[in-house]
Design an enzyme around this catalytic site. Structure first.
Site, PDB file in Angstrom:
ATOM      1  N   ASP A  63      -1.967   6.004  -5.208  1.00  0.00           N
ATOM      2  CA  ASP A  63      -2.218   5.099  -4.088  1.00  0.00           C
ATOM      3  C   ASP A  63      -2.602   3.701  -4.564  1.00  0.00           C
ATOM      4  O   ASP A  63      -3.713   3.467  -5.020  1.00  0.00           O
ATOM      5  CB  ASP A  63      -3.338   5.683  -3.226  1.00  0.00           C
ATOM      6  CG  ASP A  63      -3.604   4.882  -1.968  1.00  0.00           C
ATOM      7  OD1 ASP A  63      -2.860   3.920  -1.718  1.00  0.00           O
ATOM      8  OD2 ASP A  63      -4.548   5.223  -1.245  1.00  0.00           O
ATOM      9  N   ASP A 122       0.815  -1.201   0.000  1.00  0.00           N
ATOM     10  CA  ASP A 122       0.000   0.000   0.000  1.00  0.00           C
ATOM     11  C   ASP A 122       0.855   1.260   0.000  1.00  0.00           C
ATOM     12  O   ASP A 122       1.494   1.590   0.995  1.00  0.00           O
ATOM     13  CB  ASP A 122      -0.889  -0.046   1.248  1.00  0.00           C
ATOM     14  CG  ASP A 122      -1.747   1.179   1.425  1.00  0.00           C
ATOM     15  OD1 ASP A 122      -1.981   1.881   0.427  1.00  0.00           O
ATOM     16  OD2 ASP A 122      -2.184   1.429   2.560  1.00  0.00           O
TER      17      ASP A 122
END
Length: 507
Positions: free
Chosen positions: A288, A101
């Site tokens: 992201d 992430d």
């Protein structure tokens, strides 16, 4: 995660993946596997979304694996949404399926001491007593999300990612997981690839230690996300370089404008060939890998949903403002009133002492310090500010006032649902417009086939808009999140050494 403001969407993750050793050149490839979208997961994702993250030119590619035979660590793509893989913690390594992430910076996994959270019974748990390299830390740690939190304590141990072993990595042993999304999720924990500035407890991230311990030859990692639903290989994450097989042409690099998230500057945003006008002067964007969709300000997301025929929920407040104030908003803008003062002059927004602001999208702290504002006023203010943006676009298109007001009323019906997602008629995909972002003065377009997520088959098939609403006030916002829908189309390089992000057409 401290000051985190981003929301996760469709955060359900892949099953356990195979780890293969990396070779001596310090490069690790992480292969991605595909899984189909399903309706049950969409329902779970609505919950999971609430649990999530709170100017340059083109440069030539300089990070290349060349003919490297770097070994592959397969990951799996769950839902065309998130990408995970298996890591090992301890000696001998205990395996965990984690989210890779770029929108967070901590590593956390469930602890064997997690006894009172249902989620812990469905996932692997770290047992410090089984590791010969475990070092006690014990400092308590808590991470707050949109509708819940996780808590636990810090520990230290070796972490294996492929053939790389990061020594003495501090991570969080989670003893409480307070949300249903952790029960339904296919992941055990999260491995953050963001900057230390947003790391809870100021813990040094795994990637930092990879660099500091000379485990990679180049301070770069890169993502290729395969969006072909029929492909067995879901994509690839490379630590220490870039795989030239997975992109076309050269990358366009733009600088990181603020360390924490991988934040860059984005220019004008276009629906078809028409400018929305919102980001002509520049908008902040977060790249992201942990967010499935594309998130942006509600007014523009609503215009997108209207243009592509997505259905959300009818907003009574929005229609009320159109009915009562549409003409006045038009006339005020025509007369030269600055757009950011229109709603205040109409009495729908308040003055905070420095500037006119919307009470509907302020931070919690700002709201707590306000007096005399109401929930109803917040909603009307937010609706008014959206209408101002829409009227500006109509004036730019030289529409008549009557046509513009009619358009505004229709836009109100295209507002996203409270959970952010919107449904599309699967039969209309071929007629939808392209959506384009301007990055480094270059347009990056997405076709309807690329920004629509599909689930089910035949009459049970459901199509979901790849765009969701997220409102962040100035000076941090407006803010866009370029998630997996975008990264699946454009191979993405995260250059930690030069503090820049590069995009090239995926191959």
């Amino acid at each position: 995660m401290g000051n985190k403001i981003l929301l996760k969407v469709f955060c359900l993750w892949a099953l356990t993946c195979l780890l293969l050793p990396a070779n001596s050149n310090g490069l690790v490839r992480i292969g991605l596997k595909k899984r189909r979208l399903d309706l049950d997961t969409i329902k779970a994702a609505r919950i999971a979304r609430q649990e999530g993250k709170s100017g340059a030119g083109a440069n030539s590619l300089v990070h290349d694996l060349g003919s490297s035979d770097a070994d592959i660590i397969p990951l799996k793509n769950y839902l065309d949404a998130q990408y995970l893989g298996e890591i090992g913690i301890g000696s001998p390594p205990q395996n965990f399926t984690v989210i890779f992430d770029t929108g967070s910076s901590n590593l956390w996994v469930p602890s064997s001491k997690c006894c009172f959270s249902i989620a812990c019974y469905f996932h692997s748990k770290y047992k410090s007593s089984l590791s010969s390299t475990y070092i006690k830390n014990g400092n308590s740690c808590e991470i707050h999300y949109g509708s819940g939190s996780i808590s636990g304590f810090l520990s230290q141990d070796n972490v294996q990612v492929g053939g790389l072993v990061v020594k003495d990595q501090v991570f969080i042993e989670v003893t409480k997981e307070g949300s249903l999304s952790f029960v339904l999720g296919k992941f055990d924990g999260i491995l953050g690839l963001g900057f230390q500035e947003i790391s809870v407890g100021n813990v040094v991230p795994v990637w930092y230690n990879m660099v500091q311990q000379d485990l990679v030859d180049d301070e770069v990692f890169s993502f290729w996300l395969n969006r072909n639903p029929e492909a067995k290989e879901g994509g690839e994450l490379v630590f220490g370089g870039v795989d030239p097989k997975h992109f076309k042409g050269k990358h366009t690099y733009v600088p990181v404008t603020k360390k924490g998230y991988w934040q860059i500057n984005m220019g004008d945003f276009l629906i078809g060939n028409h400018s929305t006008g919102l980001c002509e002067e520049g908008c902040a964007a977060i790249v992201d890998s942990g967010t499935s969709l594309l998130a942006g300000p509600t007014p523009i997301i609503t215009e997108i949903n209207h243009a592509i025929g997505a259905e959300g929920v009818v907003s009574a407040e929005c229609k009320e403002v159109v009915s009562q104030y549409g003409d006045l908003i038009w006339e005020l803008l025509i007369s030269g009133v600055k757009p950011n003062k229109v709603c205040a002059q109409l009495g729908l927004c308040i003055f905070n002492g420095d500037e006119y602001v919307s009470t509907g999208i302020e931070s919690v702290v700002e709201k707590e310090n306000k007096e005399g504002s109401s929930a109803g006023g917040d909603l009307l203010c937010t609706a008014c500010e959206m209408l101002v943006i829409w009227v500006q676009n109509q004036l730019r298109e030289k529409e008549t006032k009557e046509a513009a007001i009619n358009y505004l009323d229709k836009l109100c019906e295209s507002l996203p649902s409270p959970m952010g997602e919107s449904v599309i008629d699967c039969n209309s995909i071929s007629t939808m417009p392209n959506i384009s972002f301007t990055i480094g003065d270059k347009p990056f377009s997405l076709t309807p086939e690329q920004y629509v997520l599909k689930t089910g088959e035949g009459i049970a098939q459901v199509c979901i808009s790849g765009f969701m609403a997220l409102d962040v006030p100035p000076p941090r916002g407006p803010l866009w999140i370029l998630g997996d829908v975008f990264m699946g189309v454009y191979h993405t390089v995260f250059d930690y050494g030069k503090l820049e992000v590069g995009f090239a057409e995926a191959a």
